[in-house]
Design an enzyme around this catalytic site. Structure first.
Site, PDB file in Angstrom:
ATOM      1  CG  HIS A  83      -8.542  24.774 -13.909  1.00  0.00           C
ATOM      2  ND1 HIS A  83      -7.837  24.322 -14.168  1.00  0.00           N
ATOM      3  CD2 HIS A  83      -8.525  25.600 -15.003  1.00  0.00           C
ATOM      4  CE1 HIS A  83      -7.536  24.160 -15.446  1.00  0.00           C
ATOM      5  NE2 HIS A  83      -7.486  25.082 -16.307  1.00  0.00           N
TER       6      HIS A  83
ATOM      7  CD  GLN B 112     -11.578  32.154 -15.260  1.00  0.00           C
ATOM      8  OE1 GLN B 112     -12.097  32.621 -15.629  1.00  0.00           O
ATOM      9  NE2 GLN B 112     -10.752  30.397 -16.053  1.00  0.00           N
TER      10      GLN B 112
ATOM     11  CB  CYS C 261      -9.139  22.093 -17.234  1.00  0.00           C
ATOM     12  SG  CYS C 261      -8.468  22.318 -18.596  1.00  0.00           S
TER      13      CYS C 261
HETATM   14  C1  LIG Z   1      -9.904  28.383 -12.236  1.00  0.00           C
HETATM   15  C2  LIG Z   1      -8.856  27.979 -13.437  1.00  0.00           C
HETATM   16  N1  LIG Z   1      -7.746  27.228 -12.223  1.00  0.00           N
HETATM   17  C3  LIG Z   1      -6.606  27.375 -12.679  1.00  0.00           C
HETATM   18  C4  LIG Z   1      -6.616  27.742 -13.982  1.00  0.00           C
HETATM   19  C5  LIG Z   1      -5.185  27.082 -14.741  1.00  0.00           C
HETATM   20  O1  LIG Z   1      -4.789  28.219 -15.232  1.00  0.00           O
HETATM   21  P1  LIG Z   1      -2.829  27.716 -15.750  1.00  0.00           P
HETATM   22  O2  LIG Z   1      -3.304  27.430 -18.006  1.00  0.00           O
HETATM   23  O3  LIG Z   1      -2.640  29.855 -16.674  1.00  0.00           O
HETATM   24  O4  LIG Z   1      -2.287  28.023 -15.658  1.00  0.00           O
HETATM   25  C6  LIG Z   1      -7.391  27.672 -15.638  1.00  0.00           C
HETATM   26  C7  LIG Z   1      -7.356  28.200 -16.648  1.00  0.00           C
HETATM   27  O5  LIG Z   1      -8.180  27.581 -17.269  1.00  0.00           O
HETATM   28  C8  LIG Z   1      -8.709  27.815 -14.495  1.00  0.00           C
HETATM   29  O6  LIG Z   1      -9.795  28.990 -14.719  1.00  0.00           O
END
Ligand SMILES: Cc1ncc(COP(=O)(O)O)c(C=O)c1O
Length: 601
Positions: free
Chosen positions: A316, A396, A558
């Site tokens: 991500h 996740q 993302c």
């Molecule tokens: C694998 C992963 N990492 C990081 C994030 C970022 O999370 P947050 O937006 O709650 O900081 C997400 C959010 O979709 C994610 O799916």
């Protein structure tokens, strides 16, 4: 250039259409009348960034005087093509000053476009801004004697051949049946779920409601954010109504009670992931903030030019950009572990990429796009053997399966409350105490100090050293309640339920012609089913599903580098949680068939 459909016609038609399905169908229809943009104009330079789909926009000048502009644009999403048709109808053939003075917001309001395409309002604004920027340049400059390719952002085009741009080119609306509620397809019988989903659903107020048009909500966007049960909502209301106060500062009763609840939430987190001590649990605003904390605090003190950070191609952006920023600050190098064609981490390559230069590996436990459950135990072992520190992005994973940081020998672990039925605004960084102890504070301010003098400060002990300022008090309490709720059900049961739904989704979606699932078989993935469909943009699919009350996410999720690796720019993702049902998976499959019909494939 004539406009595809004149503005007065668009206005008249929209004035007659009330039903969102009819309005969307009409938008798609006028989008189909747009002449395609020559391929050689589809360059990065001509891209309008900020749109969910890809959009290219160029301008040409009409023979004058007076100086008039025409815009040409295209997109790979049908609904966006419809929006482009509206924009071209509004702006084409006008003088630059007229373009700048045109009350486009009033037009959007009249056509009720913001309500119809809320997800595209950023893209719409970006397109309008590009058009206005071009008009501004044109208004400020003298008309060139001949087309001047230097006068950016004007892009002169050859005059278009006259062609029939009248409406209804082979897609008459009358042929399209009104959208019916999706029929339920249950497919092959599935193993019974270990959890009582009907009882669970009664805990979720939002799942009892219908959407504005009376459609029942089918919420399949859980990888982005989950819903909250009443118990979590009530715990936060109770905090605000009965004992809220700042924590760890005052000695009055409310402060003591608030602090006790806040620390109880920390203890719930500790138990969930089996950390050795609550001092290893740092509350942060979310996964992103937790990873940034490590990149700044640990990264800036432990990484230098020549060192390497090893990521994977399925990260991500939250687990990419903080490391790229660290590379900018320190001169270290980012290395990328490839993925195989069956959507797994290439473990051989991973081992080859590890070297004494590797200071840290940052990997997602479960891909937020492919759903792939990564072999983190194995990866941690070889990374440690190579002397690297390991950060696991568990955004996740923690909400969906048991994670034991001690058994798995994790160094850092990050996750978010809102993806596990807690509120947004709170997340967790777990760090091994020896590592956290040696790290400098990330943010400075109140609460993170033992003592401050005019000469300097002495940081507080863990975990407060990393919780500067007033922390996320009530969200943390809500997250603690969500953890208790999950633990009552049992993380193994949550995992088993999602696996059952994922198997069902694979079985039903695999039967749909032109649909391709991106990701491994259900046994190797979390409750995430991402797919692409021949000839239909994910953005259009999500809109067509939304018209049926089915919430999924379309886009790059993302994870742009992953999408590039897969040779696509976007995909559609359905993601499940403990309150989703087999019937909802059936509605997704039926909804996809309906989407194909609406979108004319
Ligand atoms: C694998 C992963 N990492 C990081 C994030 C970022 O999370 P947050 O937006 O709650 O900081 C997400 C959010 O979709 C994610 O799916």
């Amino acid at each position: 250039m004539a406009v595809a459909v004149p503005l007065h016609e668009i206005r008249a038609e929209f004035a007659e259409l009330d039903d969102p399905v009819d309005r969307t169908t009409y938008l798609i229809e006028i989008g189909r009348t747009l002449p395609p943009l020559d391929e050689h104009f589809k360059t990065e330079e001509n891209r309008v960034l900020g749109c969910q789909a890809r959009v290219w926009l160029v301008a040409e000048e009409r023979a004058g005087p007076p100086r008039r502009l025409d815009f040409l644009a295209d997109s790979d999403a049908q609904i966006v093509r419809g929006l482009i048709a509206v924009l071209l109808a509004a702006f084409n053939g006008k003088m630059p000053a007229e373009i700048l003075a045109f009350p486009i917001d009033k037009l959007f309001a009249e056509l009720k476009l913001p309500a119809l395409v809320p997800m595209r309002s950023n893209g719409l604004t970006a397109m309008v801004r590009r058009i206005q920027a071009i008009a501004k340049v044109a208004a400020a400059s003298e008309p060139p004697a001949k087309a001047d390719s230097e006068s950016l952002p004007l892009v002169p085009l050859k005059p278009l051949a006259r062609e029939d741009r009248s409406r209804g080119n082979g897609h008459p609306r009358e042929e399209q049946k009104p959208l019916l509620p999706a029929t339920i397809v249950t497919g092959q019988p599935q193993a019974a779920s270990p959890i009582d989903v009907a009882a669970i659903r009664r805990d979720f107020p939002i799942l009892q409601t219908t959407l504005a048009d009376g459609c029942p909500l089918v919420y399949l966007d859980n990888a982005a954010s989950t819903q909250r049960p009443k118990q979590v909502i009530d715990s936060m209301v109770e905090a605000y109504e009965h004992y809220y106060s700042n924590v760890h500062r005052a000695g009055h009763r409310l402060a003591v009670e608030s602090s006790a609840h806040y620390e109880a939430a920390r203890e719930s987190v500790r138990q969930l992931i089996n950390a050795r001590s609550p001092t290893e649990i740092i509350f942060t605003p979310g996964t992103t903030a937790a990873i940034n904390l490590v990149a700044r605090s640990w990264g800036d003190t432990n990484v230098k030019a020549g060192d390497e950070i090893l990521l994977t191609m399925m990260e991500h952006h939250s687990n990419i950009v903080p490391w790229q920023e660290l590379a900018q600050r320190t001169g270290c190098t980012i290395r990328w572990t490839p993925i195989t064609d069956d959507y797994q981490i290439d473990l051989d390559a991973f081992e080859r990429l590890l070297s004494p230069k590797t200071k840290l590996i940052a990997i997602t436990a479960v891909s937020n796009v492919l759903g792939t459950i990564n072999p983190i135990d194995q990866m941690i072992e070889v990374a440690h053997a190579a002397g690297a520190v390991v950060l696991i992005d568990a955004a996740q994973a923690v909400p969906h399966e048991p994670i034991d940081v001690r058994a798995r020998n994790v160094d850092f672990l990050a996750f978010s409350g809102h993806k596990m039925m807690g509120p947004s605004g709170v997340g967790v960084l777990y760090g091994r105490e020896e590592l956290l102890d040696r790290m400098p504070p990330f943010l400075g301010g109140g609460s993170m100090i033992k003592r401050v003098t005019t000469e300097g400060f002495e940081p507080a002990d863990l975990p407060y050293k990393f919780e500067a300022g007033t922390p996320v008090i009530v969200p943390a309490i809500g997250m603690g309640k969500a953890i208790q709720y999950l633990q009552k059900i049992g993380m193994q049961s949550v995992r088993a339920h999602e696996l059952m739904l994922t198997r069902q989704a694979h079985a039903l979606l695999a039967d749909i012609p032109g649909l391709r699932i991106l990701g491994p078989e259900p046994e190797h993935k979390g409750g995430i089913v991402t797919f692409v469909m021949d000839g239909i943009h994910p953005d259009d699919i999500s809109k067509a599903l939304d018209l049926q009350g089915i919430a999924v996410r379309a886009g790059h999720h993302c994870a742009m580098p992953l999408h590039e690796r897969l040779g696509i720019t976007a995909s559609t993702r359905a993601s499940f949680y403990l309150y989703n049902t087999v019937e909802e998976v059936g509605k997704l499959a039926a909804g996809m068939r309906e989407a194909q019909r609406i979108l004319g494939r």
